[in-house]
Design a protein around this motif. Structure first.
Motif, PDB file in Angstrom:
ATOM      1  N   LEU A 206       0.719  -1.040  -0.072  1.00  0.00           N
ATOM      2  CA  LEU A 206      -0.079   0.030   0.146  1.00  0.00           C
ATOM      3  C   LEU A 206       0.906   1.162   0.132  1.00  0.00           C
ATOM      4  CD1 LEU A 206      -2.741  -1.222   2.417  1.00  0.00           C
ATOM      5  CD2 LEU A 206      -3.160  -0.754   0.153  1.00  0.00           C
ATOM      6  N   LYS A 207       1.878   1.303   0.662  1.00  0.00           N
ATOM      7  CA  LYS A 207       2.790   2.449   0.998  1.00  0.00           C
ATOM      8  C   LYS A 207       3.504   2.696  -0.358  1.00  0.00           C
ATOM      9  CE  LYS A 207       3.297   2.953   5.813  1.00  0.00           C
ATOM     10  NZ  LYS A 207       3.073   4.387   6.078  1.00  0.00           N
ATOM     11  N   GLU A 208       3.825   1.496  -1.053  1.00  0.00           N
ATOM     12  CA  GLU A 208       4.680   1.332  -2.257  1.00  0.00           C
ATOM     13  C   GLU A 208       3.736   2.209  -3.545  1.00  0.00           C
ATOM     14  OE1 GLU A 208       5.356  -1.916  -5.361  1.00  0.00           O
ATOM     15  OE2 GLU A 208       6.006  -2.356  -3.332  1.00  0.00           O
TER      16      GLU A 208
ATOM     17  N   ILE B 107      -4.640   1.046  -7.214  1.00  0.00           N
ATOM     18  CA  ILE B 107      -3.456   0.099  -7.182  1.00  0.00           C
ATOM     19  C   ILE B 107      -3.689  -0.747  -8.418  1.00  0.00           C
ATOM     20  CG2 ILE B 107      -2.292  -1.882  -6.107  1.00  0.00           C
ATOM     21  CD1 ILE B 107      -3.172  -0.559  -3.295  1.00  0.00           C
ATOM     22  N   PRO B 108      -2.422  -0.914  -9.193  1.00  0.00           N
ATOM     23  CA  PRO B 108      -2.635  -1.763 -10.322  1.00  0.00           C
ATOM     24  C   PRO B 108      -3.162  -3.169 -10.099  1.00  0.00           C
ATOM     25  CG  PRO B 108      -0.154  -0.621 -10.221  1.00  0.00           C
ATOM     26  CD  PRO B 108      -1.329  -0.480  -9.014  1.00  0.00           C
ATOM     27  N   ALA B 109      -3.797  -3.852 -10.940  1.00  0.00           N
ATOM     28  CA  ALA B 109      -4.341  -5.170 -10.785  1.00  0.00           C
ATOM     29  C   ALA B 109      -3.489  -6.036 -10.442  1.00  0.00           C
ATOM     30  CB  ALA B 109      -5.183  -5.494 -12.142  1.00  0.00           C
ATOM     31  N   GLU B 110      -2.171  -6.028 -10.886  1.00  0.00           N
ATOM     32  CA  GLU B 110      -1.242  -7.035 -10.826  1.00  0.00           C
ATOM     33  C   GLU B 110      -0.642  -7.025  -9.370  1.00  0.00           C
ATOM     34  OE1 GLU B 110       1.218  -3.609 -12.642  1.00  0.00           O
ATOM     35  OE2 GLU B 110      -0.728  -4.653 -13.300  1.00  0.00           O
ATOM     36  N   LYS B 111      -0.632  -5.879  -8.592  1.00  0.00           N
ATOM     37  CA  LYS B 111       0.017  -5.683  -7.268  1.00  0.00           C
ATOM     38  C   LYS B 111      -1.451  -6.019  -6.404  1.00  0.00           C
ATOM     39  CE  LYS B 111       3.947  -4.091  -7.099  1.00  0.00           C
ATOM     40  NZ  LYS B 111       5.110  -4.819  -6.406  1.00  0.00           N
ATOM     41  N   LEU B 112      -2.653  -5.632  -7.028  1.00  0.00           N
ATOM     42  CA  LEU B 112      -3.510  -6.236  -6.115  1.00  0.00           C
ATOM     43  C   LEU B 112      -3.689  -7.711  -6.011  1.00  0.00           C
ATOM     44  CD1 LEU B 112      -6.559  -4.094  -7.003  1.00  0.00           C
ATOM     45  CD2 LEU B 112      -5.601  -3.951  -4.672  1.00  0.00           C
TER      46      LEU B 112
ATOM     47  N   GLN C  56      -1.014  -9.762  -6.240  1.00  0.00           N
ATOM     48  CA  GLN C  56       0.164 -10.176  -5.370  1.00  0.00           C
ATOM     49  C   GLN C  56      -0.265 -10.022  -4.000  1.00  0.00           C
ATOM     50  OE1 GLN C  56       3.348  -7.568  -5.773  1.00  0.00           O
ATOM     51  NE2 GLN C  56       4.636  -8.612  -4.329  1.00  0.00           N
ATOM     52  N   MET C  57      -0.985  -8.793  -3.480  1.00  0.00           N
ATOM     53  CA  MET C  57      -1.394  -8.748  -2.148  1.00  0.00           C
ATOM     54  C   MET C  57      -2.613  -9.886  -1.910  1.00  0.00           C
ATOM     55  SD  MET C  57      -2.681  -5.233  -0.253  1.00  0.00           S
ATOM     56  CE  MET C  57      -4.059  -4.729  -1.483  1.00  0.00           C
TER      57      MET C  57
ATOM     58  N   LEU D 280      -1.393 -12.259   8.056  1.00  0.00           N
ATOM     59  CA  LEU D 280      -0.900 -11.061   7.737  1.00  0.00           C
ATOM     60  C   LEU D 280      -1.829  -9.767   7.958  1.00  0.00           C
ATOM     61  CD1 LEU D 280       1.159 -11.651   4.418  1.00  0.00           C
ATOM     62  CD2 LEU D 280       1.889 -11.260   6.742  1.00  0.00           C
ATOM     63  N   ILE D 281      -3.153 -10.316   7.808  1.00  0.00           N
ATOM     64  CA  ILE D 281      -4.158  -9.275   8.062  1.00  0.00           C
ATOM     65  C   ILE D 281      -4.265  -9.067   9.577  1.00  0.00           C
ATOM     66  CG2 ILE D 281      -6.994  -9.048   8.299  1.00  0.00           C
ATOM     67  CD1 ILE D 281      -6.096  -8.944   5.451  1.00  0.00           C
TER      68      ILE D 281
END
Length: 83
Positions: free
Chosen positions: A8-10, A41-46, A48-49, A59-60
């Motif tokens: 998210l910060k990235e 946020i780009p789909a690929e990062k979502l 990944q998350m 992690l949550i």
């Protein structure tokens, strides 16, 4: 730092937006999904998350605790969704 928070910060999501997102998560997980979609946020990062969350659901909890929120509310919301 928690990898979810790092992603998210990235993407220049402010601390206020992150706190708001996780506050929404503790109150209404379905609404949190809509909020995530509005962050740009780009789909690929979502993806990944989401993969991180699926592989390591704790992690949550770690992110919620790192933000100083009440994880028991996440558990209550999850139980409500399962009914």
């Amino acid at each position: 730092m928690n990898p979810i928070l790092a992603i998210l910060k990235e993407h220049n999501i402010s601390d206020a937006q992150i706190s708001e997102l996780f506050q929404t998560l503790t109150e209404n997980p379905m609404m949190a999904m809509a909020t995530i979609g509005q962050l740009g946020i780009p789909a690929e990062k979502l993806q990944q998350m989401m993969a991180l969350v699926m592989q390591t659901p704790t992690l949550i909890k770690e992110a919620v605790l790192e933000l100083g929120l009440d994880f028991s509310k996440v558990e209550a919301a999850k139980a409500q969704l399962q009914q």
